[in-house]
Every structure is written in C-alpha cells, then in structure tokens.
Design an enzyme around this catalytic site. Structure first.
Site: not given
Length: 401
Positions: A154, A170
């Site tokens: 990210e 996640d």
C-alpha cells in the site's frame, strides 16, 4: 498512517473508494509540502523470488487530484475505471508484465493512494460493481483469485512525499520488502523476513493449538498460498469465536477495580484518559473527570478487526483511545501494564491468549516491524517507510523459504 485504508477495505470488502482520499493522508497532513515532489516517481521492482512463473503487476487506487478511482499503467498514466454493473462486470486488464527471476522492472507511481499488487503465474481477476472495484477476497472459497499466489503493498504519494508499506492485515503470503531512496541518496527499507522466515511462519502456525493452523490456505495440490488474518479466520469459522474471550474477560475484571490510563499521543504526554469498567462498560474520563467515551466489552472480531465495539473514528478522542485498546488487546499487554500504549515490543504477546498470527509474523521480520493488524502502528511497530521528497521507491519480491 495507512491503517484507515485497510480497516475500511476490510470492513467494506469492495473497493478502493473514499477511504483512499480521506483519513489515509492524515498522518502526512502536518508534513510541509515539498514543491519538488514530481508528478510521478519511479518504483523499481526486483524479482528475487527465484520462481520461474510470469509476474504481473497492478497499480490500483485513487487519483488524489480528482478523487477518481482507477489504475495507472507502467508510465504512471492514470486510467479511470468504467462503470460497473450488477452482477459485477470484468474490469479492464490493468496488468503490467513484471520482471523475470533475477531481473528488475521500473514503473512510475503517480500521485495516487492505493495498492501495488503482484501475482505469480496468473493474472488476477478484478471486477467492477456499481460501487467500484471488487478487490480479491480469498477468504471466500469461490473467489476467482483463491488459488493464485499474490500479495500487495500500500502507498500514498502526494505533495508531502511518499508513504509505502508492507502489510499482513488481511493475509500473510508471498514475501516482499519495500523501500525508498531519500533525496540525499540514502535508502531505507522494511518488510523483509529473516532467512527461513516464510516457511518458519507457516510451521509455527501449524504448531499453534486452538485452530490457528486452520488459517492456512493451500491449492488443491497442497501448495501453501497464504494464511488468512485472524479476522477472516473468525468469519470463515477457521478460528472459534471465543478465541480471545478469556483475555478480554480478565481485562474487564481487572479494570472494574483499577484504572487503565491511556496516553494516546506521544507528543502530548499531558493528554490522558482514564478507563474504568462499570456495569459491564468501560468508561473513559479526561483530566477534569468528564466521561468522554465508553466501550462495550469487545469480542474477538472487534479486537482482530479493530472495529465494531472498538470502532475508531478519525477524531481526537474516541479514535485514539480505541486504537490504543485495540493494540493492547492484540498484543496482550493490557493486564501487565495499566499505562498504555507500551513503548517496548519486549512486552508484547506474552499471554497465552493473544494474536498468535501477529506474534509469529513479528518474530520473523528482519527488523521486527510488521502491519499484522490494523493498528500495529501504535508505538511505531509498523513496516512503513516515508520520505518527504523521495528519488524512487523499491519493491523486492523475496524467496518463499
């Protein structure tokens, strides 16, 4: 600073939507803008995986100047997603051919907030709904990406510089490191595992009783692909819903007769909040004795997801208290230390009831840093690098050993 993006995506499960352009940038808001930050910067992707499959790269997210969702090509040119449908329609092919084993490829990152995905052997399947881009959701056994080996980083690039991280919020999967080169030529990096750390993590998870081994996903041929986060483990039934109950109950009991002091801002040591449990609710007061927020007793989902009963809005009171509680529960430090957050990782994960997924990831990163749950940045234990005027960024695909 990237935690809000991940929490929003985990909760919504759909798209890189407004979460990308809102509070994601809050941590950089106080950084002086650098006019020298160019419209794009290079991202050098190096394939040290020793794997022979074709690698595919995707740069997906939100164009910060317009708020439009889309993807960037290898040159950093932005393309808006077309309208989606119901049922979802195939997204345009945004794949960029990645480097072969032992080689490097350089793409351009625009002023963007989103994710750089990489996959081995197969292109990822992305679809569009009327609400935006559907992300891979491998906790769903019917997801078309379920048997593909992939991962993502990210990042945000704006006028205040670049933030780029590695994330396991996640899932834990194909290993990689991120880094950047500062304007003075120095380089910094994070996210790399210790030698043997990849297999070591899965072996450790298999040996952890209580259902933790059930987080591991494999292909039909037995190839290990990933371990789901504990939050997804709860949602899929891999972990029992009661997995954190014993610790949560002990915390609630302790602070029914004593006070939990939270000092959420390292640069504001006089800003303190005081928590006591009464009537099954933990009430926090300020220095004046006024109740400022209250928390119902959380469950494991609230703890692992840092949401629901531990919701953390982007304010200056409840959110900062909640993220401190969330970190304390995941790290199991709330009983041992009534003054939160803890400054030293030496005290983390010592209780038998803890986030063993996060514990085992941190134990196997070379610098001890990771984003193993949404607020792993409390106390700066996150795998994130930032510079106000970077020359270039790096993404290194590491061996699966």
């Amino acid at each position: 600073m990237l935690r809000t993006l991940r929490r929003s995506l985990t909760a919504v499960g759909l798209s890189l939507a407004t979460a990308l352009t809102g509070s994601l940038l809050a941590a950089g808001a106080g950084t002086p803008a650098h006019a020298a930050v160019p419209a794009t910067i290079p991202l050098k992707i190096t394939n040290n995986s020793a794997r022979g499959e074709q690698v595919y790269i995707y740069n997906l997210g939100t164009e910060l100047s317009t708020g439009r969702q889309g993807w960037a090509d290898a040159n950093g040119t932005f393309h808006t997603w077309p309208a989606g449908g119901n049922p979802p329609t195939p997204a345009p092919d945004a794949a960029i051919p990645g480097p072969a084993a032992g080689q490097s490829t350089t793409i351009r990152l625009p002023k963007f907030s989103g994710r750089v995905y990489f996959s081995y052997g197969q292109k990822l399947v992305f679809k569009l709904t009327t609400g935006g881009l559907v992300q891979p959701a491998v906790q769903n056994p019917a997801d078309p990406n379920r048997n593909i080996l992939f991962n993502w980083s990210e990042y945000t690039l704006n006028d205040s510089g670049l933030w780029i991280n590695s994330t396991q919020v996640d899932m834990f999967s194909a290993p990689y490191a991120v880094g950047l080169q500062r304007a003075n030529g120095d380089t910094v990096s994070t996210g790399r595992l210790k030698p043997g750390g990849y297999n070591g993590f899965f072996n450790a998870l298999r040996g952890q009783p209580g259902g933790w081994a059930n987080l591991i996903q494999t292909r039909p041929d037995g190839t290990v692909l990933r371990a789901l986060s504990p939050l997804y483990g709860l949602e899929t039934g891999a972990l029992p819903a009661s997995v954190m109950d014993d610790y949560i109950n002990r915390v609630w009991q302790k602070y029914s007769t004593s006070t939990l002091t939270v000092t959420p801002f390292a640069d504001q040591p006089d800003t303190k909040y005081y928590g006591r449990v009464s009537g099954g609710v933990m009430n926090f007061t300020n220095n004046a004795g006024t109740t400022v927020t209250s928390f119902q007793k959380p469950d494991a989902s609230s703890v692992f997801g840092c949401h629901r009963k531990l919701d953390a809005p982007n304010d200056q009171v409840r959110g900062p208290i909640s993220r401190t509680l969330c970190a304390g529960f995941n790290r199991s430090t709330l009983l041992a230390n009534p003054h939160q957050p803890d400054s030293s990782a030496d005290a983390f994960y010592k209780d038998n009831v803890t986030n063993h997924y996060a514990r085992k990831i941190h134990a196997r990163t070379a610098d001890g840093k990771a984003y193993a749950f949404a607020f792993d940045d409390v106390g700066h234990h996150e795998s994130l690098v930032h510079d106000g005027n970077p020359r270039q960024a790096y993404l290194t695909l590491d061996p699966l050993n």
